[in-house]
Design a protein around this motif. Sequence first.
Motif, PDB file in Angstrom:
ATOM      1  N   THR A 129      -9.621  -6.935   4.135  1.00  0.00           N
ATOM      2  CA  THR A 129      -8.445  -7.591   3.634  1.00  0.00           C
ATOM      3  C   THR A 129      -7.426  -6.356   4.267  1.00  0.00           C
ATOM      4  N   PRO A 130      -7.244  -6.351   4.922  1.00  0.00           N
ATOM      5  CA  PRO A 130      -6.340  -5.097   5.849  1.00  0.00           C
ATOM      6  C   PRO A 130      -5.270  -4.418   5.143  1.00  0.00           C
ATOM      7  N   ALA A 131      -4.526  -5.634   3.984  1.00  0.00           N
ATOM      8  CA  ALA A 131      -3.518  -4.256   3.295  1.00  0.00           C
ATOM      9  C   ALA A 131      -3.940  -4.100   2.200  1.00  0.00           C
ATOM     10  N   HIS A 132      -5.448  -3.880   1.751  1.00  0.00           N
ATOM     11  CA  HIS A 132      -5.850  -3.693   0.559  1.00  0.00           C
ATOM     12  C   HIS A 132      -6.976  -2.333   0.641  1.00  0.00           C
ATOM     13  N   ASP A 133      -7.707  -2.619   1.867  1.00  0.00           N
ATOM     14  CA  ASP A 133      -9.240  -1.410   2.167  1.00  0.00           C
ATOM     15  C   ASP A 133      -8.988  -0.993   3.133  1.00  0.00           C
ATOM     16  N   PHE A 134      -8.494   0.816   3.447  1.00  0.00           N
ATOM     17  CA  PHE A 134      -9.086   1.390   4.567  1.00  0.00           C
ATOM     18  C   PHE A 134      -9.987   0.912   5.431  1.00  0.00           C
ATOM     19  N   ASN A 135     -11.045   0.350   5.102  1.00  0.00           N
ATOM     20  CA  ASN A 135     -11.560   0.068   6.383  1.00  0.00           C
ATOM     21  C   ASN A 135     -11.477  -1.517   6.433  1.00  0.00           C
ATOM     22  N   ASP A 136     -11.366  -1.910   5.892  1.00  0.00           N
ATOM     23  CA  ASP A 136     -10.346  -3.835   6.818  1.00  0.00           C
ATOM     24  C   ASP A 136      -9.269  -3.849   6.993  1.00  0.00           C
ATOM     25  N   PHE A 137      -8.680  -1.806   6.763  1.00  0.00           N
ATOM     26  CA  PHE A 137      -6.814  -1.934   7.861  1.00  0.00           C
ATOM     27  C   PHE A 137      -7.455  -1.923   8.970  1.00  0.00           C
ATOM     28  N   GLU A 138      -8.827  -1.017   9.419  1.00  0.00           N
ATOM     29  CA  GLU A 138      -9.067  -0.540  10.235  1.00  0.00           C
ATOM     30  C   GLU A 138      -9.720  -1.667  11.496  1.00  0.00           C
ATOM     31  N   VAL A 139     -10.900  -3.015  10.187  1.00  0.00           N
ATOM     32  CA  VAL A 139     -11.260  -3.647  11.222  1.00  0.00           C
ATOM     33  C   VAL A 139     -10.339  -4.939  11.680  1.00  0.00           C
ATOM     34  N   GLY A 140      -9.717  -4.775  10.420  1.00  0.00           N
ATOM     35  CA  GLY A 140      -7.266  -6.127  11.193  1.00  0.00           C
ATOM     36  C   GLY A 140      -7.479  -5.668  12.914  1.00  0.00           C
ATOM     37  N   LYS A 141      -7.142  -4.300  12.297  1.00  0.00           N
ATOM     38  CA  LYS A 141      -6.254  -4.105  13.770  1.00  0.00           C
ATOM     39  C   LYS A 141      -7.134  -3.871  15.238  1.00  0.00           C
ATOM     40  N   ARG A 142      -8.965  -4.000  15.019  1.00  0.00           N
ATOM     41  CA  ARG A 142      -9.733  -4.018  15.783  1.00  0.00           C
ATOM     42  C   ARG A 142      -9.515  -5.230  16.621  1.00  0.00           C
ATOM     43  N   HIS A 143      -9.486  -6.169  15.577  1.00  0.00           N
ATOM     44  CA  HIS A 143      -9.620  -7.763  15.720  1.00  0.00           C
ATOM     45  C   HIS A 143      -8.155  -8.540  15.897  1.00  0.00           C
ATOM     46  N   ASN A 144      -6.733  -7.771  15.849  1.00  0.00           N
ATOM     47  CA  ASN A 144      -5.443  -8.239  15.464  1.00  0.00           C
ATOM     48  C   ASN A 144      -5.427  -9.125  14.872  1.00  0.00           C
ATOM     49  N   LEU A 145      -5.803  -9.232  13.586  1.00  0.00           N
ATOM     50  CA  LEU A 145      -5.597  -9.881  12.352  1.00  0.00           C
ATOM     51  C   LEU A 145      -4.443  -8.946  11.855  1.00  0.00           C
ATOM     52  N   PRO A 146      -3.738 -10.731  10.635  1.00  0.00           N
ATOM     53  CA  PRO A 146      -2.194 -10.057  10.020  1.00  0.00           C
ATOM     54  C   PRO A 146      -2.759  -9.071   9.074  1.00  0.00           C
ATOM     55  N   ALA A 147      -1.926  -9.166   7.573  1.00  0.00           N
ATOM     56  CA  ALA A 147      -2.380  -7.905   7.337  1.00  0.00           C
ATOM     57  C   ALA A 147      -1.272  -8.277   5.916  1.00  0.00           C
ATOM     58  N   PRO A 148      -2.014  -9.777   5.209  1.00  0.00           N
ATOM     59  CA  PRO A 148      -1.114 -10.031   4.143  1.00  0.00           C
ATOM     60  C   PRO A 148      -0.732  -8.767   2.703  1.00  0.00           C
ATOM     61  N   THR A 149      -0.176  -8.934   2.286  1.00  0.00           N
ATOM     62  CA  THR A 149       0.224  -7.980   0.790  1.00  0.00           C
ATOM     63  C   THR A 149       0.360  -9.183  -0.436  1.00  0.00           C
ATOM     64  N   VAL A 150      -0.355  -8.240  -1.290  1.00  0.00           N
ATOM     65  CA  VAL A 150      -1.003  -9.517  -1.712  1.00  0.00           C
ATOM     66  C   VAL A 150      -0.835  -9.012  -3.315  1.00  0.00           C
ATOM     67  N   LEU A 151      -0.432  -7.594  -3.973  1.00  0.00           N
ATOM     68  CA  LEU A 151      -0.084  -6.944  -4.636  1.00  0.00           C
ATOM     69  C   LEU A 151       1.124  -6.009  -4.362  1.00  0.00           C
ATOM     70  N   ASP A 152       2.301  -6.046  -5.378  1.00  0.00           N
ATOM     71  CA  ASP A 152       3.220  -5.154  -5.047  1.00  0.00           C
ATOM     72  C   ASP A 152       2.864  -3.745  -5.767  1.00  0.00           C
ATOM     73  N   GLU A 153       4.720  -3.149  -5.769  1.00  0.00           N
ATOM     74  CA  GLU A 153       4.043  -1.411  -5.573  1.00  0.00           C
ATOM     75  C   GLU A 153       3.808  -1.252  -7.293  1.00  0.00           C
ATOM     76  N   THR A 154       4.158  -2.295  -8.050  1.00  0.00           N
ATOM     77  CA  THR A 154       3.536  -2.113  -9.462  1.00  0.00           C
ATOM     78  C   THR A 154       2.409  -2.506  -9.800  1.00  0.00           C
TER      79      THR A 154
END
Length: 888
Positions: A272-297
């Motif tokens: 879940t690239p938009a909600h985990d720091f490690n997942d964000f890096e995995v997403g970049k390596r595999h060119n994955l999208p990063a949809p956000t499912v939690l708002d600013e609150t």
Amino acid sequence: MLEKSFVPADHENALYDAWEKSGAFRAHPDRPGEPFSIMFPPPNVTGTLHLGHSLNFVLQDMLIRWKRQEGFNVLWQPGTDHAGIATQMVVERALDKEGTSRTALGREGFLERVWDWKQEYGGTIVKQLRKLGASADWERERFTMDDGLSRAVRKVFVTLYNEGLIYRDRRLVNWDPKFRSAISDLEVENHETKGSMWYIRYPLEDGRTITVATTRPETMLGDVAVAVHPEDERYADMIGKTVILPLTGRRIPVVADLHSDPEKGTGAVKITPAHDFNDFEVGKRHNLPAPTVLDETACLWIEEIRPELRDVEGLASVAFVESLNGLNREEGRKQVVAELERLEWLEKIEPHKLQVPHAERGGAIVEPRLTLQWYCDAKTLSGPAVEAVESGKIAFEPRQWENTFHAWMRDIQPWCISRQLWWGHRIPAWYGADGKVYVAENEQDAQAQAGEGVSLTQDEDVLDTWFSSALWPFTTLGWPDKTEELARYYPTSVLVTGFDIIFFWVARMMMMGLHFMDDVPFRTVLIHGLVRDEKGQKMSKSKGNGLDPLDLVAEFGADATRLAICAGTGPGRDIKLGRKRVEEHRAFITKLWNAARFLEMNGAKPMEGFDPASVKSALGRWILTEANDAITEAGRALSVYRFDEYASCCYRFVWSRFCDWFVEFSKPVFAAENEETAELRAVSAHVLGLILRLMQPVIPFVTATLWQELGYPGKFEEIRWPEIMTVTRADEARAELDWVIRLIGDVRTVRSEMNIPPSQKAPLLLRDAAPENLERAKTWAEAIGRMARVSEIGVVGEDAPRNAAQLVLDEATVFIPLEGLIDLEAERARLAKEITRIEGEILKVTRKLDNADFVARAKPEVVEENRERLVSFQSDLARLKAALGRLA
């Protein structure tokens, strides 16, 4: 005439006010002298003095006062930090009590309230530092948001932007959902929490399932892949296949990535690239999208995944996912888990301990959040900083902290410098209607870039507090203007700070200083430890073991508090501090005061033109020689930042050599009236003056009081560090007095071990003593008799007296006949019984410490306490056996 006792409260405020009014702390860049400068680590404007501050600022003040004495051109630059989120939180709480809010006031109205608050309450810690005796140049006090520093911040931002070192990017940040702002790593505290691990089956399109384990089932709505280790044979044939995501019906791939650990959970992890720091890096390596499912609150928000939602019978329902929209994360988690269970995709739940990040300010659970923020290219800026440490241009004390610095710098990430707050340095960027950005130091320049008629809106965000703090060493001196202060005091000499902000502040000051000043911001980084309680435990409100330094100052005085801190501060280690420690050091202040009062009562006064080289008496030459040693040792200790050794050296010289021996030896001389009396009065006054100068850096109030009251010449705040004196026949005097002191000390020890009543004097018999030592015994007979409770001193031949305790002093054997003084048989029995008891205690403690289970399970302070008890028991045993041996 000195008062009977020193009452700190009667002197401290008046002395400090007088020093400040006289300009004693003021820096003068135009005056001669090698520059020495220290910058305050600026405390938060919201702050109040705690023991960590006290430690930090006492060490700085000691160095500053010492360097003033040495004739350096000194600047101690004070100031406070605007502390963005902390200050905004304090003011928002006050507004909440008034029934209003930040948003109700609007930005301008809210900022007015913050400035009003700052004017009224923001100087608390500065006032408190004065109570501690901090001798900063308060006329130069700066604030990270004063006009000069604000101008410098804007210039730095614009410069770095134009150089491509500041840019905007969409990345994950630590997000505080309460303040709705990005926060720094330093503002995040991890709390161990009892949670759950949910095992969820994800169906593959080929009919198989793959089970993932997660502590955040609610974020699965934003999953974009399942990752497995490329060498995990269990999943080898699934790599590249497609999974249908439960609840949403979206298709996501199975990817191979080293992030997945085959030994943890099931070996398959949701990404879940938009909600985990490690997942964000995995997403970049595999060119994955990063949809956000939690708002600013931190509430569920499905806007970005809505287009891909689809109904799949028994697996996914658009209506269910839509029903989650707007739920807080805790309620959303319950609903998601319940639905997974209903649909039979939840395999199992296991209890699980996890580290949950909380915002240091406000306590909200922090979320990784994918947002568009401003970043600084810390990697590029870090190169010269690393080189400066490697080349020795900047030295860490203790040196091992350089390893910590390098470890952090090797893994340095882009620095998120924007904060979604209102209080702080507003980002100097303006946007046109088309979203184009114009970065400039002011709106007029931005408008000039955009052209006439283009409507501009300034960025709503402010800069991270650490951004302006990173510029502190040179902006406080007037940069970007070329000021006299900047030329004189930059680079600064020493930075005194804790280890916890080496990366967040120290490293960033290095980066900015080297980039904008082309030189390091300081030569030495002095790292101190934490203040703990007397048992070595971390102080906390929950344990009730915290101490307010101002309470210590009120009860024991600033000097005793400072001396206790100094004495406990070794290189980089934590300091144990409690009321008892401070009380012990107040006893030192009392000892010094009493000695000064005794000398005053016996006519000792500062004598103009006194020449130490002219002193004839052995006692006078001895104490001057001891003073020379103390001056050398104290200066050496301070020069290598060994504050504990400085305190120990002063303690030994003042308490032991000066008070316990010199003053005691002087008593019969003062009682007479002859040439030696006059000389010794001059010597004692001179040495007391040296002590006051020697200890001024650590105990300025009592030393200044004595200096003034006893009539020493010149202003105390202008005194110089004592210089080494010429003493004639110094070695001869040292040998004579040291022999007498050792004799008296050894006799006292034997008397104590033998339980000889203090009222009973005993003869002393010497055998094989050298003629010079016999002469010494004769010369000092009165002092030996008075201080060692000796009735007479004689000489004995080969036949040793019966029933006598004996000791060896150099070539001589010393006998103390015990007949008639003690019951020898009873004493033998008592010693034997006590030896047996102590041996039993040693056995018990040794068994505990030899038990690996005890050492592993017991609290560290309990283990340390048992080790200390063992050393104490072993010392007692040796002493008791020596005493019994003397009776054999």
